[in-house]
Each structure stands twice: as structure tokens, then as C-alpha cells.
Design an enzyme around this catalytic site. Structure first.
Site, PDB file in Angstrom:
ATOM      1  N   GLU A 248      44.499  -0.158  63.521  1.00 34.37           N
ATOM      2  CA  GLU A 248      45.327   0.094  64.435  1.00 34.37           C
ATOM      3  C   GLU A 248      45.732   1.541  64.765  1.00 34.37           C
ATOM      4  OE1 GLU A 248      48.899  -2.449  64.197  1.00 34.37           O
ATOM      5  OE2 GLU A 248      47.735  -4.346  64.613  1.00 34.37           O
TER       6      GLU A 248
ATOM      7  N   GLU B 154      43.920  -9.848  62.922  1.00 35.25           N
ATOM      8  CA  GLU B 154      45.105 -10.241  62.742  1.00 35.25           C
ATOM      9  C   GLU B 154      45.704 -10.889  64.042  1.00 35.25           C
ATOM     10  OE1 GLU B 154      48.079  -7.005  62.012  1.00 35.25           O
ATOM     11  OE2 GLU B 154      46.623  -5.962  60.635  1.00 35.25           O
TER      12      GLU B 154
END
Ligand code: FCB
Length: 442
Positions: free
Chosen positions: A168, A346
Site C-alpha cells: 500500500e 487483504e
């Protein structure tokens, strides 16, 4: 509809994920250097409950027990991250063998249990020494990351199934340097854009280095993507949607998969745009073997920032439950960006779980969340998206960054006073899904 393994493509991988700072603890052991999160947690007001990752889930000591639980859960794969400050305590130079040994034990422990290791090199715990020279806003840090990637890949590249460079980068740049919610907690868009560029450059440099080492692991990156929907057809809301999509998604997707920054955002950022040197975008857009997608919710956008979707349901994070956004996102990635095979690296939800007196923690909302989002993934696969795996966030309740321990995402409940792990219904549900026999009808 009851979801079964048959709804997923052949060979689909079911796993679960964690990250180093969120679970390991042992921040001063075996030569680990300080990270930006150690520093940040000590600044008053940064972490909601005033906590830190000093102990977290004590996974650094309890890792064998945790791997046994993973085996019982029955996952095909486990996604973990390596703490750079354990491996290079000062962010550059000498390798701390004890740090590397820990991840070697972990990797071998997974393999012994028949679980595929999925490694992430950087899940936000930057060595503090590198922040002291400007952190990701300093171009040199991209080169230090490249060195670190080489060290890890030389040691583990033949044993782990996959290596993701960054987790991320949006969070390590915009959320950390522009919004100021994550370490180092700055509010400076120019620095954020420099950080974003250097993160992607670091990714590209590391991809080259790891390719040359020619190890077996598949190589790629993990992005958090949040599809943006406008609250109305009004021009101001549509413009706000376009900006939100550029800010959270396209600023990373375009350089990596199209080799250039999105023109509308380049204009919108004006004087804050980063310095891009010749050749940078070629490095950044090198081929990935996979794309990891982290999906939690969509953004619902209006010009005044106030609009809320009607009848929406929210998790304990205040994030809307919106599984259809995941299917649409996956279709867009394949159609518009021609992405390589995708793994959902995720997906999950926080709810205010209570331990109670029984042997299992009841979390019906999380079961429903997993069910609907896995169904959304299956739906995308049915529509032709090459999606090959799913990792539930998270294996354990853990240190949820600026929220401290006040948000629980685990398939296992962690009793922080005793470090017991307690099954949640969601863990049992996932175990049952994964454990289903795969019949020949698929
Ligand atoms: C993601 C992070 C992960 C966790 C979840 C809830 O953005 O990658 O560490 O905090 O959100």
C-alpha cells in the site's frame, strides 16, 4: 447462496495475512533498530489508545504456536511482512543476521507445515535512521530499499512462493505525509508526492534486482484500491469523484501499469508534482508477475464531502460494507489496466468482538462480511478476471496503527493480557470453507 470451494477457479489459494509491526513485538530484541512507528507511537495524541507495538501479539516469541494455528486453520498460504529494521537496523549497510534468521525460521516453519510463504518486504516500518534523512521524500531511500530487497531475496527468494515489494504505497505516502495519520505524521502534499514517486521507484528498482537474481518467487506489488462513486450526477460531484479516484487509485495504477502519471492529476497537483527523472517511469512500469489488491470499502464522493449512501452498513472502522465494489474493481483492473494475475492480498473487517465465557468468540457480522466479499471475488472470476487467491485480513487481532488495539480484525481473538488466541466463528467458518473436499465436478 452457500459459498463453496467449487465457486473459485482451480488452484485458487486461500490464505490469511499479518504484518511485522502489527504482531511481532520484541522491538528491542536481537539487534532490531528503531522504526518510524516506534517513534510515532511515542508522540502524544498519535495513537488513539496511547499504545504501541512494543509487545503487540508477541509473535516474535510465539511464532511456532501461531504457525500451528495456521495449520489448523488449513490455509494454503500465509502472507507476512519482514521488518526492515530487524534486517538492517540502520536502514543501510550491515546486515543483522539474527533478524534475517527469524524470517528464515518462519519461512521454513511454514514450509514444514505445507503452507506457502507469501512475503512482503515493506509494510510501513521504515528504519528510523532513514526517516532522519527525510524518509521516502528523499530519493536515496529508494536505492536503500533496493539494497534491502537484494539481501532478503538472496536469502529467501528460492523458498518463498512470492515477494511483494511494498504494501500500500498510498498509505506510506499520502496517508503518512499529506493526511498525517500515519508515521511520520506530516501534512505536506509536496513531500507526499515525492514520497509516492520514490516508493514506486524503489519498487521498480527492486523488481529489476530481484529479477536478475532469478530466484523462484513470483514478484509484484500490493496496492490498496478504493473505487470511487459519485453521490450524484451533478458536475461538482462527478469532478470530486474523478479527483478521489486519481488520488487513491490512478496515481499508482497509471505509472505502474501504463508507464505515466494521469494528466488530470498532474495538472491538479500543480506546483506539488514530484521530480521525475528520465528513465524513472520505465523502471516503475517494469513487468509484475502479480498484482496484490487490498480492498476494504469504496469511497462515496460528493463535492461537499458530506454525502452518505442510503441504507449503508458500516464496520467498526466506519467503513461501508460494499462487496459489489470489489467485483467492479477487479473487472476494471483487468479491462483498463490489463493487470497480471491478481491476488486479493487483504480483505476483512473490524467489529467490536467480546471474548465472553465460551470457547469461541461470536462474530456473525465478520462471517457475513467474508461471505459476501468472497462471493464478490468468485463473481469476478466467473466474469473472466484472472484472480488466483484471497488472503483474509487478519489472522490475529493486532496493533491497528493509529487505532491502537481498539480495532479487532482477526480470525483469532487475541487476549492481550495473556496472549491467548481464541477462535472466532469467522475463523471456524473460513476453516470449513477451505477444508471442503474439491470434487471432480469443478
Ligand atoms: C490495511 C493495512 C493493514 C491493516 C488493514 C486494516 O490498510 O495494510 O496493515 O491495517 O488496513
Amino acid at each position: 447462496m452457500t459459498l463453496t470451494r467449487q465457486h473459485f477457479p482451480e488452484g485458487f489459494i486461500f490464505g490469511t495475512a499479518t504484518s511485522s509491526y502489527q504482531i511481532e513485538g520484541a522491538v528491542q530484541e536481537d539487534g532490531r533498530g528503531p522504526s518510524i512507528w516506534d517513534t510515532f507511537c511515542r508522540e502524544p495524541g498519535r495513537i488513539r489508545d496511547g499504545s504501541n507495538g512494543d509487545v503487540a501479539c508477541d509473535h516474535y516469541h510465539l511464532w511456532e504456536r501461531d504457525l500451528d494455528l495456521l495449520a489448523e486453520l488449513g490455509v494454503d498460504a500465509y502472507r507476512f511482512s519482514l521488518a526492515w529494521p530487524r534486517i538492517q537496523p540502520a536502514g543501510s549497510g550491515a546486515v543483522n543476521e539474527k533478524g534475517l534468521d527469524f524470517y528464515e525460521r518462519l519461512t521454513d516453519g511454514l514450509l514444514e507445515r505445507g503452507i506457502q510463504p507469501y512475503a512482503t518486504l515493506y509494510h510501513w516500518d521504515l528504519p528510523q535512521a532513514l526517516q532522519d534523512v527525510g524518509g521516502w521524500a528523499n530519493r536515496d531511500v529508494a536505492h536503500r530499499f533496493n539494497d534491502y530487497a537484494r539481501i532478503v531475496t538472496e536469502r529467501l527468494g528460492d523458498r518463498v512462493a512470492s515477494i511483494a515489494t511494498l504494501n500500500e504505497p498510498w498509505c506510506s505516502s499520502f496517508l503518512s505525509y499529506d493526511i498525517g495519520e500515519h508515521a511520520p505524521g506530516l501534512k505536506n502534499r509536496k513531500l507526499a508526492l515525492a514520497a509516492a514517486h520514490h516508493l514506486m521507484l524503489g519498487h521498480g528498482l527492486a523488481m529489476q534486482t530481484m529479477r536478475e537474481l532469478n530466484k523462484k518467487a513470483a514478484l509484484g506489488i500490493v496496492l490498496n484500491l478504493s473505487p470511487a462513486y459519485a453521490a450524484s450526477l451533478a458536475k461538482e460531484d462527478q469532478d470530486a469523484r474523478q479527483f478521489a479516484d486519481g488520488y487513491s487509485n490512478r496515481w499508482f495504477l497509471d505509472p505502474i501499469f501504463k508507464g505515466g502519471y494521469p494528466a488530470d492529476m498532474w495538472d491538479a497537483f500543480g506546483a506539488d508534482i514530484p521530480e521525475v527523472r528520465d528513465g524513472d517511469l520505465k523502471i516503475i512500469s517494469a513487468k509484475n508477475d502479480f498484482l496484490g489488491v487490498n480492498y476494504y470499502t469504496r469511497s462515496f464522493v460528493s463535492a461537499d464531502g458530506q454525502a452518505r449512501p442510503e441504507g449503508a452498513e458500516y464496520t467498526h472502522m466506519g467503513w461501508e460494507v460494499y462487496p459489489a465494489g470489489l467485483t467492479e474493481l477487479l473487472l476494471r483492473l483487468q479491462n483498463e489496466y490489463h493487470t497480471p494475475p491478481i491476488y486479493i492480498t487483504e480483505n476483512g473487517a473490524a467489529y467490536p468482538d467480546e471474548r465472553g465465557t465460551g470457547s469461541t468468540v461470536h462474530d456473525p457480522q465478520r462471517v457475513a462480511y467474508y461471505q459476501s466479499h468472497l462471493a464478490a471475488v468468485a463473481d469476478a472470476a466467473r466474469q473472466g478476471v484472472d484472480v488466483r487467491g484471497y488472503f483474509a485480513w487478519s489472522m490475529l487481532d493486532n496493533f491497528e496503527w493509529a487505532w491502537g488495539y481498539e480495532r479487532r480484525f482477526g480470525l483469532f481473538y487475541v487476549d492481550y493480557a495473556t496472549q491467548e488466541r481464541v477462535w472466532k466463528d469467522s475463523g471456524r467458518w473460513y476453516q470449513a470453507l477451505i477444508g471442503q473436499a474439491v470434487t471432480a465436478t469443478r
